[in-house]
Design a protein around this motif. Sequence first.
Motif, PDB file in Angstrom:
ATOM      1  N   ALA A   1       0.857  -1.187   0.000  1.00 20.19           N
ATOM      2  CA  ALA A   1       0.000   0.000   0.000  1.00 20.19           C
ATOM      3  C   ALA A   1       0.894   1.239   0.000  1.00 20.19           C
ATOM      4  O   ALA A   1       1.809   1.346   0.808  1.00 20.19           O
ATOM      5  CB  ALA A   1      -0.890  -0.003   1.241  1.00 20.19           C
ATOM      6  N   THR A   2       0.617   2.142  -0.908  1.00 19.90           N
ATOM      7  CA  THR A   2       1.443   3.339  -1.057  1.00 19.90           C
ATOM      8  C   THR A   2       0.684   4.558  -0.541  1.00 19.90           C
ATOM      9  O   THR A   2      -0.469   4.782  -0.919  1.00 19.90           O
ATOM     10  CB  THR A   2       1.800   3.551  -2.544  1.00 19.90           C
TER      11      THR A   2
ATOM     12  N   THR B   1      -8.483   4.511   3.473  1.00 22.87           N
ATOM     13  CA  THR B   1      -8.139   5.610   4.378  1.00 22.87           C
ATOM     14  C   THR B   1      -8.300   5.169   5.827  1.00 22.87           C
ATOM     15  O   THR B   1      -9.359   4.693   6.224  1.00 22.87           O
ATOM     16  CB  THR B   1      -9.027   6.839   4.104  1.00 22.87           C
TER      17      THR B   1
ATOM     18  N   ALA C   1      -4.322   8.205   3.439  1.00 22.23           N
ATOM     19  CA  ALA C   1      -5.004   7.550   2.326  1.00 22.23           C
ATOM     20  C   ALA C   1      -3.976   6.765   1.518  1.00 22.23           C
ATOM     21  O   ALA C   1      -3.019   7.340   0.996  1.00 22.23           O
ATOM     22  CB  ALA C   1      -5.707   8.585   1.451  1.00 22.23           C
ATOM     23  N   PHE C   2      -4.176   5.449   1.467  1.00 23.19           N
ATOM     24  CA  PHE C   2      -3.256   4.573   0.745  1.00 23.19           C
ATOM     25  C   PHE C   2      -3.889   4.093  -0.547  1.00 23.19           C
ATOM     26  O   PHE C   2      -5.102   3.858  -0.598  1.00 23.19           O
ATOM     27  CB  PHE C   2      -2.934   3.330   1.591  1.00 23.19           C
ATOM     28  N   GLU C   3      -3.055   3.911  -1.550  1.00 13.13           N
ATOM     29  CA  GLU C   3      -3.514   3.247  -2.762  1.00 13.13           C
ATOM     30  C   GLU C   3      -3.165   1.767  -2.657  1.00 13.13           C
ATOM     31  O   GLU C   3      -2.004   1.411  -2.420  1.00 13.13           O
ATOM     32  CB  GLU C   3      -2.836   3.850  -3.996  1.00 13.13           C
TER      33      GLU C   3
ATOM     34  N   PRO D   1      -3.805  -1.482  -4.967  1.00 12.80           N
ATOM     35  CA  PRO D   1      -4.342  -1.979  -6.243  1.00 12.80           C
ATOM     36  C   PRO D   1      -5.232  -3.206  -6.044  1.00 12.80           C
ATOM     37  O   PRO D   1      -4.869  -4.124  -5.296  1.00 12.80           O
ATOM     38  CB  PRO D   1      -3.085  -2.332  -7.044  1.00 12.80           C
TER      39      PRO D   1
ATOM     40  N   LEU E   1      -0.781   7.956  -0.423  1.00 15.79           N
ATOM     41  CA  LEU E   1      -1.108   8.923  -1.474  1.00 15.79           C
ATOM     42  C   LEU E   1      -1.384  10.315  -0.931  1.00 15.79           C
ATOM     43  O   LEU E   1      -1.079  11.308  -1.570  1.00 15.79           O
ATOM     44  CB  LEU E   1      -2.382   8.479  -2.211  1.00 15.79           C
TER      45      LEU E   1
ATOM     46  N   TRP F   1      -8.146  -3.367  -4.551  1.00 16.23           N
ATOM     47  CA  TRP F   1      -8.881  -3.400  -3.273  1.00 16.23           C
ATOM     48  C   TRP F   1     -10.341  -3.808  -3.519  1.00 16.23           C
ATOM     49  O   TRP F   1     -11.009  -3.244  -4.386  1.00 16.23           O
ATOM     50  CB  TRP F   1      -8.837  -2.024  -2.611  1.00 16.23           C
TER      51      TRP F   1
ATOM     52  N   ASP G   1      -9.457   2.165  -5.360  1.00 21.37           N
ATOM     53  CA  ASP G   1      -8.335   1.488  -4.710  1.00 21.37           C
ATOM     54  C   ASP G   1      -7.839   2.246  -3.483  1.00 21.37           C
ATOM     55  O   ASP G   1      -6.755   1.979  -2.972  1.00 21.37           O
ATOM     56  CB  ASP G   1      -7.165   1.346  -5.709  1.00 21.37           C
ATOM     57  N   LEU G   2      -8.630   3.212  -3.011  1.00 21.57           N
ATOM     58  CA  LEU G   2      -8.198   4.065  -1.911  1.00 21.57           C
ATOM     59  C   LEU G   2      -8.661   3.495  -0.566  1.00 21.57           C
ATOM     60  O   LEU G   2      -9.833   3.194  -0.379  1.00 21.57           O
ATOM     61  CB  LEU G   2      -8.804   5.454  -2.116  1.00 21.57           C
TER      62      LEU G   2
END
Lengths: 83, 254
Positions: free
Chosen positions: B19-20, B78, B35-37, B39, B22, B41, B75-76
């Motif tokens: 998780a990156t 939080t 808030a993570f992206e 992919p 954002l 999700w 894909d967010l």
Amino acid sequence: MALDGNTLAGPLSELFAVDVTAAVSRCAGCGQQDAVADLLVYGPDPGWVARCPGCDSVVLRIVRGPSAVWLDLHGSAALRIPL
Amino acid sequence: MAGTAISGRLTGRLVWQRATLLAVTEETAGARSLAFEVPGWPGHLGGQHVDLRLTADDGYTAQRSYSMSAPAGGDLVTITVQRVDDGEVSPYLVDQLRIGDAVELRGPVGGWFVWRPTDPAPVLLVGGGSGVVPLMAMIRARRAAGSRVPFRLIYSVRTPADVLFARELRQPPIADGGLDTAWVYTREAPAGAAGLPHRITLSDLTAHGWPADLEPMCFVCGPTGFVEAVATALVDLGHPADRVKTERFGPSGS
């Protein structure tokens, strides 16, 4: 101070295909029935320990080793899992 | 939408996903939303958690469970994290993690402390401190679903400066019509607030909650002592125990 069984959702998801936190467990010590989510939980290290809110008996334990997970359910007389 | 999270859960074992980070929103001096992206999700319900894992260079790992504070949006993912000063994970997440950094997430997990937009029952949310986080996810999920289900929130917090999601709760968007928020300040009340600072009481729950006759679903989240006190009071007021769902956290969840 304790967490509760909600926090076991992730660790239990490694073992079960259904969400066990919504299951009702019957304590082998006193017979009280609670949602697994409502058990009193201590952890995560060295392992998770879930106790009965009624009598404080250990209901379940989860210990994760490098190659296996130990699930000790001897304190739970029954688990009712909603489908 | 609601079904996606559940059916996704049944088709395979959960795996850790990269998780990156954002975006960051500062909520208070000691809390921020991350808030993570993630992919692919699968979506989630208001009240569900993620497990978050950090791995140090030497291989040491630390893992915690956090409630998501916003509903599924692509894909967010939080979460909102309150710093626990002697904690192992939360100070890193609140003070050090930067946009573009990666962590591992696993989820969504938890099917107990969740609100489903298909449930027509009125809802009472009672949050203590950062226990408001999963309740905020339910409020935002209600808004996202265009639901008209009546919601009441009682938010117990130390001082006005500790209020999470302050603007959104004090000046709610029009789509939050039907949500009523009441405040209980435990240490310092804002100027003009009615009453002295106090811990939540039965009369707060009577004044700002629902009568048990309306068969509301009650969600209570906060520190263990707070949750025990509120849940006991709600049952004393006639709410069936199985309509009072609880979630506790303590320092070991830091």
